[in-house]
Motif scaffolding. Structure first.
Motif, mmCIF file in Angstrom:
data_model
loop_
_atom_site.group_PDB
_atom_site.id
_atom_site.type_symbol
_atom_site.label_atom_id
_atom_site.label_comp_id
_atom_site.label_asym_id
_atom_site.label_seq_id
_atom_site.Cartn_x
_atom_site.Cartn_y
_atom_site.Cartn_z
ATOM 1 N N PRO A 1 -0.912 -0.808 9.205
ATOM 2 C CA PRO A 1 -1.557 0.217 9.779
ATOM 3 C C PRO A 1 -1.080 0.948 11.048
ATOM 4 O O PRO A 1 -1.471 2.088 11.427
ATOM 5 N N SER A 2 -0.638 -0.086 11.947
ATOM 6 C CA SER A 2 -0.297 0.508 13.233
ATOM 7 C C SER A 2 0.750 -0.528 13.970
ATOM 8 O O SER A 2 1.056 -1.530 13.528
ATOM 9 N N ASP A 3 1.080 0.003 15.171
ATOM 10 C CA ASP A 3 2.121 -0.984 15.656
ATOM 11 C C ASP A 3 1.478 -2.175 16.533
ATOM 12 O O ASP A 3 2.359 -3.084 17.188
ATOM 13 N N ARG A 4 0.052 -2.195 16.266
ATOM 14 C CA ARG A 4 -0.447 -3.636 16.955
ATOM 15 C C ARG A 4 -0.344 -4.741 15.887
ATOM 16 O O ARG A 4 -0.343 -5.672 16.185
ATOM 17 N N PHE A 5 0.133 -4.229 14.739
ATOM 18 C CA PHE A 5 0.266 -5.376 13.751
ATOM 19 C C PHE A 5 1.625 -5.806 13.386
ATOM 20 O O PHE A 5 2.576 -4.795 13.475
ATOM 21 N N SER A 6 2.042 -7.018 13.562
ATOM 22 C CA SER A 6 3.386 -7.484 13.271
ATOM 23 C C SER A 6 3.194 -8.723 12.614
ATOM 24 O O SER A 6 2.178 -9.409 12.493
ATOM 25 N N ALA A 7 4.238 -9.291 11.895
ATOM 26 C CA ALA A 7 4.410 -10.545 11.098
ATOM 27 C C ALA A 7 5.689 -11.056 11.235
ATOM 28 O O ALA A 7 6.711 -10.477 11.236
ATOM 29 N N GLU A 8 5.744 -12.306 11.210
ATOM 30 C CA GLU A 8 7.030 -13.068 11.356
ATOM 31 C C GLU A 8 6.828 -13.908 10.112
ATOM 32 O O GLU A 8 5.883 -14.779 9.601
ATOM 33 N N ARG A 9 8.028 -14.347 9.518
ATOM 34 C CA ARG A 9 8.239 -15.666 8.700
ATOM 35 C C ARG A 9 9.102 -16.504 9.094
ATOM 36 O O ARG A 9 10.393 -16.208 9.187
ATOM 37 N N LEU B 1 0.021 -4.975 3.402
ATOM 38 C CA LEU B 1 0.177 -4.993 4.722
ATOM 39 C C LEU B 1 1.954 -5.067 4.746
ATOM 40 O O LEU B 1 2.482 -4.194 5.412
ATOM 41 N N ILE B 2 2.351 -6.255 4.337
ATOM 42 C CA ILE B 2 3.791 -6.408 4.476
ATOM 43 C C ILE B 2 4.293 -7.566 3.547
ATOM 44 O O ILE B 2 3.145 -8.328 3.190
ATOM 45 N N TYR B 3 5.290 -7.674 3.213
ATOM 46 C CA TYR B 3 5.890 -8.738 2.453
ATOM 47 C C TYR B 3 7.368 -9.268 2.705
ATOM 48 O O TYR B 3 8.144 -8.289 3.378
ATOM 49 N N PHE B 4 7.639 -10.356 2.737
ATOM 50 C CA PHE B 4 8.939 -10.903 2.963
ATOM 51 C C PHE B 4 9.514 -11.684 1.551
ATOM 52 O O PHE B 4 8.833 -12.033 0.963
ATOM 53 N N GLN B 5 10.837 -11.112 1.179
ATOM 54 C CA GLN B 5 11.526 -11.604 0.250
ATOM 55 C C GLN B 5 12.908 -12.426 0.742
ATOM 56 O O GLN B 5 13.820 -11.564 1.075
ATOM 57 N N GLY B 6 12.880 -13.779 0.598
ATOM 58 C CA GLY B 6 13.972 -14.387 1.007
ATOM 59 C C GLY B 6 14.671 -13.945 2.518
ATOM 60 O O GLY B 6 13.621 -14.024 3.287
ATOM 61 N N LEU C 1 6.622 -13.871 0.239
ATOM 62 C CA LEU C 1 5.161 -13.799 1.083
ATOM 63 C C LEU C 1 4.745 -12.502 1.267
ATOM 64 O O LEU C 1 5.549 -11.632 1.566
ATOM 65 N N TYR C 2 3.484 -12.325 1.018
ATOM 66 C CA TYR C 2 2.890 -11.125 1.228
ATOM 67 C C TYR C 2 1.403 -11.374 1.817
ATOM 68 O O TYR C 2 0.761 -12.350 1.782
ATOM 69 N N TRP C 3 1.177 -10.084 2.619
ATOM 70 C CA TRP C 3 -0.070 -10.280 3.426
ATOM 71 C C TRP C 3 -0.918 -8.943 2.815
ATOM 72 O O TRP C 3 -0.351 -8.071 2.863
ATOM 73 N N TYR C 4 -2.163 -9.182 2.711
ATOM 74 C CA TYR C 4 -3.014 -7.892 2.325
ATOM 75 C C TYR C 4 -4.130 -7.824 3.176
ATOM 76 O O TYR C 4 -4.519 -9.152 3.751
ATOM 77 N N ARG C 5 -4.888 -6.827 3.323
ATOM 78 C CA ARG C 5 -6.233 -7.078 4.021
ATOM 79 C C ARG C 5 -7.285 -6.464 3.105
ATOM 80 O O ARG C 5 -7.073 -5.515 2.314
ATOM 81 N N GLN C 6 -8.353 -6.986 3.104
ATOM 82 C CA GLN C 6 -9.482 -6.644 2.166
ATOM 83 C C GLN C 6 -10.742 -6.329 3.211
ATOM 84 O O GLN C 6 -11.329 -7.153 3.897
ATOM 85 N N SER C 7 -11.131 -4.968 3.038
ATOM 86 C CA SER C 7 -12.419 -4.657 3.811
ATOM 87 C C SER C 7 -13.177 -3.711 2.987
ATOM 88 O O SER C 7 -12.807 -3.292 1.989
ATOM 89 N N LEU C 8 -14.308 -3.550 3.491
ATOM 90 C CA LEU C 8 -15.329 -3.141 2.826
ATOM 91 C C LEU C 8 -15.071 -1.298 2.270
ATOM 92 O O LEU C 8 -15.177 -0.889 1.404
ATOM 93 N N GLY C 9 -14.583 -0.810 3.678
ATOM 94 C CA GLY C 9 -14.225 0.726 3.398
ATOM 95 C C GLY C 9 -12.925 0.981 2.663
ATOM 96 O O GLY C 9 -12.991 1.814 2.224
ATOM 97 N N GLN C 10 -11.820 -0.003 2.813
ATOM 98 C CA GLN C 10 -10.804 0.330 2.203
ATOM 99 C C GLN C 10 -10.314 -0.352 1.225
ATOM 100 O O GLN C 10 -9.081 -0.548 0.510
#
Lengths: 115, 115
Positions: free
Chosen positions: A61-69, A46-51, A32-41
Motif C-alpha cells: 500500500p505504500s513505500d513504508r511496507f517492504s518484505a524480504e525472503r 500485499l506481495i509474493y515471492f516465487q523462487g 510465499l505470499y503476504w496478505y492483510r486482513q482488516s475490517l474495512g478492506q
C-alpha cells in the motif's frame, strides 16, 4: 509435517515505530505470499515471492511496507513508521511446486495493533 | 482486474441442515482456479475445496461440494449435514492460471451452525 508459522502472534506498537513480522513457510514450498486482513478492506494481497524471480510487490500500500525472503525460505515483512490504519491481521501463505502450485496454505497470522 | 463478490454477509442454519453459500466473480481469463477457504475464530485460513476452471466436473470434498457455472461466473459452496464445527467465516477466492499467483478474495460470509 509442520505448517506455515508466523511470529509474533500479536504485536502492539506505538504510532511511528517500525515493526517486523516473520513467516516460516512449509519446507520445500517455493512460493510465499503476504496478505492483510482488516475490517474495512477485507483480505488484500500485499506481495509474493516465487523462487528466484523478482517479487510481485504490486499490492504493497505504500513505500513504508517492504518484505524480504532470505535463502528462499523465511520471509520478513517490515512496516516503517507505523500508522493506525496499519492495524490488521497479517497473513502469510506458501504453495508448493508442481501441479498444486495454485494451492496456498496459510499461517495463523500476526495481529498488529498500532496505538 | 478480477473481482469476487459474496452477496451474503451472514447466514445461519440448524445443525444437520444443508446450506449453500453464493459467490460470483468477474474475469476475462480463461484459465483460472477457484477456492473456498474457511476461517474459524482461531484465525487460521483452511482450504475447503478447490476447482480448476477447465474441469467441468464439480469438485467435492466429503460434505462439501461446489456448483461451478463457468458461463455465469458463479461458484457456490454447498455444505451438507452441517456440523457445529462448520461455524466460521467462509471466503471465496479466485486465482489466475499460470503458476503461483495472488488470490483475490470475496468479502466473506459469516456462517453460524446452531444446535
Amino acid at each position: 509435517g509442520a505448517g506455515v508459522s508466523q511470529s509474533p502472534s500479536n504485536k502492539v506498537t506505538e504510532k511511528g515505530k517500525d515493526v517486523e513480522l516473520r513467516c516460516d513457510p512449509i519446507s520445500g514450498h517455493t512460493a510465499l505470499y503476504w496478505y492483510r486482513q482488516s475490517l474495512g478492506q477485507g483480505l488484500e494481497f500485499l506481495i509474493y515471492f516465487q523462487g528466484n524471480s523478482a517479487p510481485d510487490k504490486s499490492g504493497l500500500p505504500s513505500d513504508r511496507f517492504s518484505a524480504e525472503r532470505t535463502g528462499g525460505s523465511v520471509s520478513t515483512l517490515t512496516i516503517q513508521r507505523t500508522q493506525q490504519e496499519d492495524s490488521a491481521v497479517y497473513l502469510c501463505a506458501s504453495s508448493p511446486t508442481g501441479d498444486r502450485v495454485d494451492t496456498q496454505y496459510f499461517g495463523p497470522g500476526t495481529r498488529l495493533t498500532v496505538l | 482486474a478480477q473481482t469476487v463478490t459474496q452477496s451474503q454477509p451472514e447466514m445461519s442454519v440448524q445443525e444437520a441442515e444443508t446450506v449453500t453459500l453464493s459467490c460470483t466473480y468477474d474475469t476475462s481469463e480463461n484459465n483460472y482456479y477457484l477456492f473456498w477457504y474457511k476461517q474459524p475464530p482461531s484465525r487460521q485460513m483452511i482450504l475447503v475445496i478447490r476447482q480448476e476452471a477447465y474441469k467441468q466436473q464439480n469438485a467435492t470434498e466429503n460434505r462439501f461440494s461446489v456448483n461451478f457455472q463457468k458461463a455465469a461466473k458463479s461458484f457456490s459452496l454447498k455444505i451438507s449435514d452441517s456440523q457445529l464445527g462448520d461455524t466460521a467465516m467462509y471466503f471465496c477466492a479466485f486465482m489466475a492460471g499460470g503458476g503461483a499467483q495472488k488470490l483475490v478474495f470475496g468479502q466473506g460470509t459469516r456462517l453460524t451452525i446452531n444446535p
